[in-house]
Enzyme design. Structure first.
Site, mmCIF file in Angstrom:
data_model
loop_
_atom_site.group_PDB
_atom_site.id
_atom_site.type_symbol
_atom_site.label_atom_id
_atom_site.label_comp_id
_atom_site.label_asym_id
_atom_site.label_seq_id
_atom_site.Cartn_x
_atom_site.Cartn_y
_atom_site.Cartn_z
ATOM 1 N N LYS A 131 0.840 -1.208 0.000
ATOM 2 C CA LYS A 131 0.000 0.000 0.000
ATOM 3 C C LYS A 131 0.870 1.251 0.000
ATOM 4 C CE LYS A 131 -1.655 2.129 3.475
ATOM 5 N NZ LYS A 131 -1.394 3.395 4.208
ATOM 6 N N ASP A 149 -6.069 0.869 0.904
ATOM 7 C CA ASP A 149 -6.073 1.143 2.337
ATOM 8 C C ASP A 149 -7.434 0.774 2.919
ATOM 9 O OD1 ASP A 149 -7.779 3.145 1.526
ATOM 10 O OD2 ASP A 149 -6.508 4.807 2.160
#
EC number: 3.2.2.-
Length: 209
Positions: A131, A149
C-alpha cells in the site's frame, strides 16, 4: 450492489466537478521533483502506514527539515509529541531511508515496469508495504498501481465486492484486490492512480494526497 454499481457511481462522478479537482491533483503528482522532494514523498508514505493520510501530512509539515537533520532519538521524540502511533519505528524507518536520497531518482528511472519497481521498494525500503509503495509511486506520477487502504476496503465491502474485510493484506491478497480494481479501471477508462482518488471521494467526500 456490486462492481456494476460502483462503476456507475464512478462514471457519475466523472461527469461532475469532482473530475476537475481529481485531474488537477493528478497533474500535481506528475511534476518534476528534487531529490529532497522525492524523499519527502517517501517519508509521507512511511508516516501513513497504519496511520491516517491526514495525520501523516500534518506531521510531515510539522517536522519540516527535521526529516533530514534530526537524530533517530530526536525524531522519535518529535513524532511522539506530534501524536504518531508508532514514533520509534517510524523514526527508525525515516533515518534508515536517508541513505536513498542521492540514489532514489536513479533507482526509479532504472525500472521500466512500475510493478517491478514497487516490488523493489517493498523489499528494500524498511517500513514500506504494498500500500505504502503504491502510494509513493502514485504521488510521484505513476498511474498503474492501486493504493489499497482501509477506506478502499470499506468501500469494496459496502458494494458487496468483498465478502469480508481482511485483517491484513498478504502480497497475494493485495494483488487479488488490485485485479478487481483493474477491472473497474478498464470499465471506467480511468487509470488506477486516478481511480483511487474517485474511490476515496466516494468513501470520504474528500480528494486527498
Amino acid at each position: 450492489m456490486g462492481v456494476d454499481d460502483l462503476v456507475n457511481d464512478v462514471m457519475r462522478l466523472k461527469g461532475s466537478r469532482v473530475r476537475e479537482i481529481i485531474e488537477r491533483r493528478m497533474r500535481e503528482f506528475e511534476r518534476e521533483r528534487s531529490d529532497e522532494e522525492l524523499f519527502k514523498e517517501l517519508v509521507f508514505c512511511l508516516l501513513t502506514a497504519n496511520f491516517s493520510a491526514e495525520g501523516g501530512l500534518r506531521i510531515l509539515e510539522s517536522l519540516g527539515d527535521g526529516i533530514f537533520t534530526l537524530s533517530e532519538e530526536e525524531l522519535a521524540a518529535k513524532l511522539a509529541e506530534l501524536g504518531h502511533r508508532y514514533p520509534r519505528k517510524r523514526a527508525e524507518f525515516i533515518v534508515e531511508a536517508r541513505k536513498l536520497i542521492p540514489i532514489l531518482r536513479d533507482i526509479i528511472s532504472s525500472f521500466r515496469d512500475e510493478r517491478l519497481l514497487r516490488e523493489w521498494l517493498v523489499k528494500n525500503v524498511k517500513g514500506l508495504g504494498y500500500k505504502e509503495a503504491s502510494h509513493f509511486l502514485r504521488n510521484i506520477g505513476f498511474k498503474n498501481v492501486s493504493i489499497i487502504d482501509y477506506h478502499i476496503l470499506d468501500l469494496l465491502m459496502k458494494y458487496g465486492i468483498l465478502e469480508e474485510k481482511p485483517k491484513s493484506l498478504s502480497r497475494a491478497r493485495y494483488l487479488m484486490i488490485e485485479s478487481i480494481l483493474e477491472e473497474i479501471s478498464r470499465r471506467t477508462g480511468i487509470n488506477l492512480g486516478e481511480l483511487d482518488l474517485y474511490l476515496w471521494y466516494i468513501e470520504t467526500g474528500k480528494v486527498l494526497k
